[in-house]
Write a protein that holds these residues in place. Sequence first.
Motif, PDB file in Angstrom:
ATOM      1  N   VAL A 158      44.177 -23.167  41.976  1.00  0.00           N
ATOM      2  CA  VAL A 158      45.603 -22.467  41.858  1.00  0.00           C
ATOM      3  C   VAL A 158      46.007 -21.313  42.639  1.00  0.00           C
ATOM      4  O   VAL A 158      44.903 -20.505  42.388  1.00  0.00           O
ATOM      5  N   ALA A 214      48.187 -18.138  43.825  1.00  0.00           N
ATOM      6  CA  ALA A 214      49.491 -17.495  43.546  1.00  0.00           C
ATOM      7  C   ALA A 214      49.689 -16.869  44.775  1.00  0.00           C
ATOM      8  O   ALA A 214      49.287 -16.078  45.495  1.00  0.00           O
ATOM      9  N   MET A 250      53.437 -12.528  43.206  1.00  0.00           N
ATOM     10  CA  MET A 250      53.457 -13.843  43.194  1.00  0.00           C
ATOM     11  C   MET A 250      54.937 -14.517  43.244  1.00  0.00           C
ATOM     12  O   MET A 250      55.720 -13.945  42.710  1.00  0.00           O
ATOM     13  N   GLU A 288      53.537 -20.308  42.990  1.00  0.00           N
ATOM     14  CA  GLU A 288      52.186 -20.871  42.538  1.00  0.00           C
ATOM     15  C   GLU A 288      52.152 -22.104  42.938  1.00  0.00           C
ATOM     16  O   GLU A 288      52.773 -22.991  42.348  1.00  0.00           O
ATOM     17  N   SER A 311      49.468 -25.393  42.923  1.00  0.00           N
ATOM     18  CA  SER A 311      48.303 -26.040  42.577  1.00  0.00           C
ATOM     19  C   SER A 311      47.958 -27.319  43.186  1.00  0.00           C
ATOM     20  O   SER A 311      48.885 -28.076  43.477  1.00  0.00           O
TER      21      SER A 311
END
Length: 360
Positions: A60, A62, A195, A198, A200
Amino acid sequence: MRLPSGLFLSACIACLCLSGCSEEETAAPSAPRPTRVVVVTPHKLALVAQGAGRIRSRYVSAVGFEVGGRMLSREVDMGAMVKKGQKLAELSAVDYQNKVTAAEADVDAARAALAQASAQEERFRILLGKGFATHSQHDDALKSLQSARAEVQATEANLRIARNQLSYTQLLAPDDGVVTATGADPGQVVAAGQMVVEISGNDAREAVFAVATNDVTRAKLGMAVNVSLQGRLDIAVTGTIREISPEADSATGTYQVKVALASPPAEMRLGAVVVGRVESEGGQEVATLPPSALLQSGGQPQVWVVGQDDKVQRREVKLVEFDADSIVVSHGLSAGEKVVTAGVNSLADGDLVNPETEVK
């Protein structure tokens, strides 16, 4: 011929006595009662733990700007699929463009000073060779030349930094993935590193569980875990524990356990709720019996054990687990013993039975 009354009474009493003796001599002992039994077969206690979790990405990111400023736009929202190098957001670049212009001017000035210092050093070098200049004058000219060269290098480095900062006003996706969160909206002033999006990775998915303290002590790295989609137990995959949090969550008191999944099905999308189940053998020897074997009397759990003479005896046992399908006994029984499983509340100590082994 009529018998005297006394003689007749004696004959009747004799007949009754003879009749009673005959009944006592012909009375047979009671027959053994047919009884169903199971043979005690010890086995290792199966430890089962089950809990709910969610599918998350192992990787993941940021993603944020490397410089601060006012954000003009954000091109993606939650759930958007992005590709590496795709534009995600943009900052106002006016100030950074001005820095580039100023750095370019500094480079031009430094290069002009270098050209002047180079020509001056060359003149003093020629004059020194002809005896019209001193070594001190040439040394000063050489020093100015070296300083001018260093100034050019410094201004060129500042120009590269300014150009890099200008490029940082464009936020690009570092890898392919799915946007799972956003941290800033257009018009907002953001700091460097804050951030904004985000991302993933969609390829390396794993199941993350919050495990209670009692269960996490039995979890081991590399342990196999059956992971199934909640409400769809037919959609399942086997994973392995790859990470166990060393500290409990301050709010819930649970430990985070991450399970790596090998080729999870498409239905296990990011954020999907899954159920994890772990079953392993413990070190304790136990015996599993039907619930009907438990005798409902006394303060301690008891069962009927059939001896070698086919007579039943009460035996206290220690239970580990008890449910509607079975009872698990840890102490009180030995391998090969026969335990009554039907009609336990109608037996008494010493009753003779005819055991019939249940077929499982």
